[in-house]
Enzyme design. Structure first.
Site, mmCIF file in Angstrom:
data_model
loop_
_atom_site.group_PDB
_atom_site.id
_atom_site.type_symbol
_atom_site.label_atom_id
_atom_site.label_comp_id
_atom_site.label_asym_id
_atom_site.label_seq_id
_atom_site.Cartn_x
_atom_site.Cartn_y
_atom_site.Cartn_z
ATOM 1 N N LYS A 38 5.565 -3.056 10.640
ATOM 2 C CA LYS A 38 6.466 -2.032 10.098
ATOM 3 C C LYS A 38 7.445 -1.609 11.191
ATOM 4 C CE LYS A 38 3.439 -0.102 6.554
ATOM 5 N NZ LYS A 38 2.883 1.090 5.896
ATOM 6 N N GLU A 58 -6.674 0.886 6.293
ATOM 7 C CA GLU A 58 -6.812 1.869 5.211
ATOM 8 C C GLU A 58 -7.907 1.480 4.215
ATOM 9 O OE1 GLU A 58 -2.775 2.344 3.655
ATOM 10 O OE2 GLU A 58 -2.434 3.918 5.129
ATOM 11 N N GLU A 61 2.325 0.529 -6.637
ATOM 12 C CA GLU A 61 2.021 1.505 -5.586
ATOM 13 C C GLU A 61 3.341 1.907 -4.927
ATOM 14 O OE1 GLU A 61 -1.475 0.736 -3.433
ATOM 15 O OE2 GLU A 61 -1.026 2.173 -1.842
ATOM 16 N N ARG A 62 3.575 3.207 -4.898
ATOM 17 C CA ARG A 62 4.820 3.743 -4.317
ATOM 18 C C ARG A 62 6.068 3.230 -5.032
ATOM 19 N NH1 ARG A 62 1.633 7.440 -2.324
ATOM 20 N NH2 ARG A 62 0.119 6.602 -0.871
ATOM 21 N N ASP A 119 4.575 5.117 9.881
ATOM 22 C CA ASP A 119 4.586 4.650 8.498
ATOM 23 C C ASP A 119 5.888 4.979 7.766
ATOM 24 O OD1 ASP A 119 3.820 3.661 6.101
ATOM 25 O OD2 ASP A 119 2.342 5.206 5.631
ATOM 26 N N LYS A 132 -3.199 -7.729 4.190
ATOM 27 C CA LYS A 132 -3.497 -6.413 4.768
ATOM 28 C C LYS A 132 -5.006 -6.407 4.981
ATOM 29 C CE LYS A 132 -3.405 -1.456 3.595
ATOM 30 N NZ LYS A 132 -2.843 -0.434 2.695
ATOM 31 N N ARG A 134 -0.397 -8.631 8.379
ATOM 32 C CA ARG A 134 0.192 -7.315 8.684
ATOM 33 C C ARG A 134 -0.479 -6.627 9.880
ATOM 34 N NH1 ARG A 134 0.106 -3.319 4.596
ATOM 35 N NH2 ARG A 134 2.264 -2.672 4.700
ATOM 36 N N ARG A 165 -2.610 7.783 16.451
ATOM 37 C CA ARG A 165 -2.319 6.701 15.498
ATOM 38 C C ARG A 165 -1.128 5.853 15.944
ATOM 39 N NH1 ARG A 165 -0.991 7.607 9.050
ATOM 40 N NH2 ARG A 165 0.048 5.624 8.744
ATOM 41 N N ASN A 199 -2.533 -4.089 -1.118
ATOM 42 C CA ASN A 199 -3.873 -3.626 -1.479
ATOM 43 C C ASN A 199 -4.255 -4.509 -2.660
ATOM 44 O OD1 ASN A 199 -3.883 -1.579 0.443
ATOM 45 N ND2 ASN A 199 -3.000 -0.082 -0.961
ATOM 46 N N GLU A 216 9.329 5.869 -0.528
ATOM 47 C CA GLU A 216 8.067 6.609 -0.483
ATOM 48 C C GLU A 216 8.210 7.928 0.274
ATOM 49 O OE1 GLU A 216 4.797 4.454 1.279
ATOM 50 O OE2 GLU A 216 3.455 6.181 1.174
ATOM 51 N N GLU A 233 8.930 -5.501 8.812
ATOM 52 C CA GLU A 233 8.674 -4.966 7.470
ATOM 53 C C GLU A 233 9.390 -3.636 7.325
ATOM 54 O OE1 GLU A 233 4.601 -5.099 5.841
ATOM 55 O OE2 GLU A 233 4.918 -3.097 5.006
HETATM 56 O O1 GCW Z 1 2.664 3.890 3.554
HETATM 57 C C1 GCW Z 1 1.357 3.617 3.252
HETATM 58 C C2 GCW Z 1 1.308 3.840 1.796
HETATM 59 C C3 GCW Z 1 0.277 3.016 1.090
HETATM 60 C C4 GCW Z 1 0.475 1.563 1.495
HETATM 61 C C5 GCW Z 1 0.298 1.446 2.994
HETATM 62 C C6 GCW Z 1 0.549 0.047 3.500
HETATM 63 C C7 GCW Z 1 0.136 -0.413 0.199
HETATM 64 O O2 GCW Z 1 1.129 5.203 1.543
HETATM 65 O O3 GCW Z 1 0.473 3.199 -0.275
HETATM 66 O O4 GCW Z 1 -0.405 0.709 0.814
HETATM 67 O O5 GCW Z 1 1.209 2.272 3.640
HETATM 68 O O6 GCW Z 1 1.661 -0.211 3.916
HETATM 69 O O7 GCW Z 1 -0.362 -0.754 3.478
#
Ligand code: GCW
Length: 708
Positions: free
Chosen positions: A370, A301, A177-178, A375, A297, A334, A346, A220, A403, A397
């Site tokens: 994060k 999402e 992913e990414r 994000d 996580k 997380r 958000r 995920n 990305e 993080e």
């Molecule tokens: O930045 C977003 C991404 C998702 C990512 C999510 C996260 C792993 O687009 O792809 O999923 O954050 O950090 O959980």
């Protein structure tokens, strides 16, 4: 007999001649910063060789063995000499002694810290632990790779953070992913039987930076990683990483007790569920005695979590902590959460959910945050959590994979992004309470400290796709070890070890790297704009206004209208600013004095408003977009100047990507200015020329991009 000897001699001669006649192999980037190419200056080589005639290793520890072998391999390459590993120096001098434990003479250091000094005419690499010696050995190699003298050595360093880790967002099917550098490094279908030699090189690269943990699967998460089948595979990786001081961790799927355990619930307060996790953890430690722990996580999402059972994040995290109690493992929980509330901001979501839980987590839990509240945007203010959770250890993080930074096409050196966040003052304990001091535990006295980077590695031969993106992996690791290092020093070090030691070229490339982030921000999201994308985090779509959730559109973030641009987060708007301490609020809550890089993060500003620069908002924005795109042209020119100094294959690779970046920077510029112009209703200011395409043309480009 004679004839046989002659043939043998001739073929030997042939091999020698042909190996000299061959041009050097092109550099495919596989060796990263651990290239160990022969130092070209013979007198320097000899000087190093005099101080490194032998390596003393008096231990069978696999970590110390890895250190000695790395040193031997490095010296073989750098000096062109085979340096023997011996068990004792006796009376000999002029060697390198590796020593760990209570006799190493380093009582004041912390566990993984090292000292590299000259003692009794030898170089001594000393640490309390074997891992510390490994880090010291890499420091010594780095010292030689960057051509520094070996007399009066005093390389002393303690890591500032205890858990320094990569997070891989890798899936069972090999996708990442990414990820933009190929497939996953982990070949699950071959494991545990076949061990790709690359696993060891991955571990060496991380150890050279002091990274001591790796989460091998995506947050995920698939529950499959907790099955007996996959745990065997993960254990096989752990065995390869162990001699390099690296522990493995797993991301867990919170409802695993249901999905693979056959239970009816995954409620963290249910006794069967708790037992399931305790048993599973026991099973893991039987296979991986130094297992690092869990990354989670949850309720984020669409990922399930404790809230599905009416419980909170602390309930979920503490349950896992309890399962880990008999072992030396931790829970990284997380804080990347935001609900689909059309009225909410958000920006505020994470603190809204976690603020009340401060002090409620088990001591084995660290909450992983994060760097910014949204994000991983090219520029974000720091996450308000860093100023508001004094009783909960917080891990940083960062995202190394690009990305939101142009994937593997755009050259963006990330150390300045990481540093900017780490150095910002939260005022959590008065002036001087930087985010770094929160994260390294010195401000609130956290018992556990951690920094994680979402990895940018993949199966591409050069690991990171863009050759220059290796520097981001490097910079993350160096800063996780010591956040006080400067972006410039790290860049210089990396360039010297990876690309060239030619002083002019080093200076030019370092300079280009240091400016690259601001250049990207200028054409991508200047002045506090953010998230101008929808589905694909690459193509500009500031016009995107359709999505199942408002906070997944682009217009949600920039709020362009006929009156102006930007998200009002002051009292008249969402009041997200109130989540910061008063001193921070003071810096950002007045549009007259708010620094331009943060302006549109916090204010909705009229198009014609005169800014401190003397330009109106519209003119200032255009200036950023146009100079940003033009500056990529400058980057290309700089790169041309280093042509003779770097390997031809790497040179051409970067040159090609820069050309694409230039084209795409203009795409970004055009998309933004043409879109915003509809609201601003102003001409493109001189001396800039209006784009030679229309908004529809640009939208069409995105459409085509998405079709691929
Ligand atoms: O930045 C977003 C991404 C998702 C990512 C999510 C996260 C792993 O687009 O792809 O999923 O954050 O950090 O959980």
């Amino acid at each position: 007999m004679h004839c046989k000897k002659l043939i043998g001699f001739l073929s030997f001669l042939l091999i020698v001649i042909s190996s000299y006649a061959k041009p050097p192999l092109p550099d495919d980037g596989y060796r990263l910063w651990l290239k160990y190419d022969r130092i070209s200056d013979a007198s320097k080589r000899e000087a190093y060789a005099r101080s490194a005639q032998f390596i003393v290793l008096n231990s069978s520890s696999p970590i110390l063995k890895a250190a000695a072998e790395e040193l031997q391999m490095g010296l073989q390459g750098l000096l062109g000499k085979n340096v023997p590993i011996i068990a004792s120096a006796g009376n000999r001098t002029g060697g390198v002694v590796l020593t760990s434990g209570s006799n190493a003479g380093v009582q004041s250091m912390n566990a993984e810290g090292y000292q590299v000094t000259n003692r009794a005419s030898n170089i001594v690499v000393a640490s309390k632990t074997d891992a510390g010696v490994l880090y010291g050995t890499f420091a010594l190699l780095r010292h030689i790779q960057t051509l520094q003298p070996l007399n009066a050595l005093s390389l002393t360093s303690n890591p500032k953070v205890r858990y320094r880790m990569l997070n891989h967002w890798d899936n069972t099917n090999g996708t990442i992913e990414r990820g933009y550098a190929g497939e996953s490094l982990w070949k699950w279908y071959e494991l545990p039987e076949r061990l790709d030699p690359r696993y060891r090189d991955y571990a060496r690269a991380n150890a050279s930076l002091g990274i001591n943990g790796t989460v091998v699967n995506n947050v995920n998460a698939s529950a499959r990683f907790l099955t007996a089948e996959y745990l065997q595979k993960v254990a096989a990786l752990a065995n390869v990483f162990r001699p390099y001081g690296i522990r493995v961790y797993l991301s867990v799927y919170f409802p695993a007790p249901k999905v693979i355990g056959g239970l009816k619930t995954a409620d963290p307060l249910d006794s069967d569920v708790r037992k399931w996790w305790a048993d599973k953890t026991k099973e893991i430690y039987r296979l991986i005695p130094d297992f690092g722990g869990y990354l989670v996580k949850a309720n984020s999402e669409g990922e399930p979590g404790p809230q599905d059972y009416g419980r909170n994040h602390a309930d979920g995290a503490n349950m896992l902590a309890e399962a880990l109690k008999p072992y030396d493992g931790i829970v990284l929980w997380r804080a990347f959460v935001y609900k689909a509330d059309p009225k909410a901001d958000r920006f505020k979501a994470a603190l809204d959910e976690f603020g009340d839980l401060d002090g409620k987590f088990d001591p084995k839990v660290i909450v992983q945050v994060k760097n910014g509240p949204i994000d991983f945007q090219p520029r974000e203010p720091f996450s308000p959590l860093f100023g508001k959770m004094p009783k909960t250890p917080l891990a940083m993080e960062f995202q190394i994979t690009q990305e939101y930074l142009g994937f593997a096409t755009h050259l963006v050196y990330e150390a300045p992004i990481f540093k900017e966040c780490l150095e910002t003052d939260t005022y959590a304990g008065g002036k001087g309470s930087s985010v770094a001091r929160v994260v390294d535990g010195s401000l609130h006295g956290y018992a556990i400290t951690a920094m994680a980077g979402v990895a940018n590695t993949g199966s591409d031969r050069n690991w990171t796709g863009h050759p220059m993106a290796q520097a981001n992996w490097y910079a993350f690791g160096r800063l996780a070890w010591d956040h006080t290092l400067s972006s410039e020093a790290i860049a210089r070090e990396w360039v010297n070890m990876t690309l060239t030691t030619d002083p002019q070229a080093v200076k030019r490339i370092t300079d280009l790297m240091l400016r690259s982030r601001e250049i990207y921000v200028n054409y991508n999201t200047p002045m506090g704009l953010s998230r101008p994308w929808a589905g694909v985090h690459f193509a500009p779509e500031p016009w995107q206004d359709k999505s199942p959730r408002p906070d997944w559109t682009a217009v949600y973030y920039h709020r362009a209208d006929s009156t102006g641009l930007g998200f009002d987060r002051t009292q008249t708007g969402s009041n997200a600013l109130a989540q910061y301490s008063p001193e921070v609020q003071k810096k950002w809550n007045n549009p007259e004095t708010c620094p331009l890089p943060y302006l549109l993060w916090f204010h909705h500003v009229p198009w014609t408003k005169k800014l401190a620069t003397g330009r109106t908002l519209w003119d200032e924005l255009c200036t950023h977009f146009y100079t940003g795109a033009d500056s990529v042209g400058w980057m290309q020119q700089q790169w041309v100047q280093v042509k003779g100094a770097v390997d031809p294959e790497t040179y051409a690779n970067v040159a090609g990507r820069l050309a694409t970046q230039h084209k795409e920077a203009i795409w970004w510029r055009d998309a933004w200015v043409l879109y915003l112009q509809q609201y601003a209703r102003q001409p493109i200011p001189a001396p800039f020329k209006k784009p030679d395409r229309t908004l529809d043309d640009v939208k069409q480009l995105v459409h085509i991009y998405l079709m691929r």
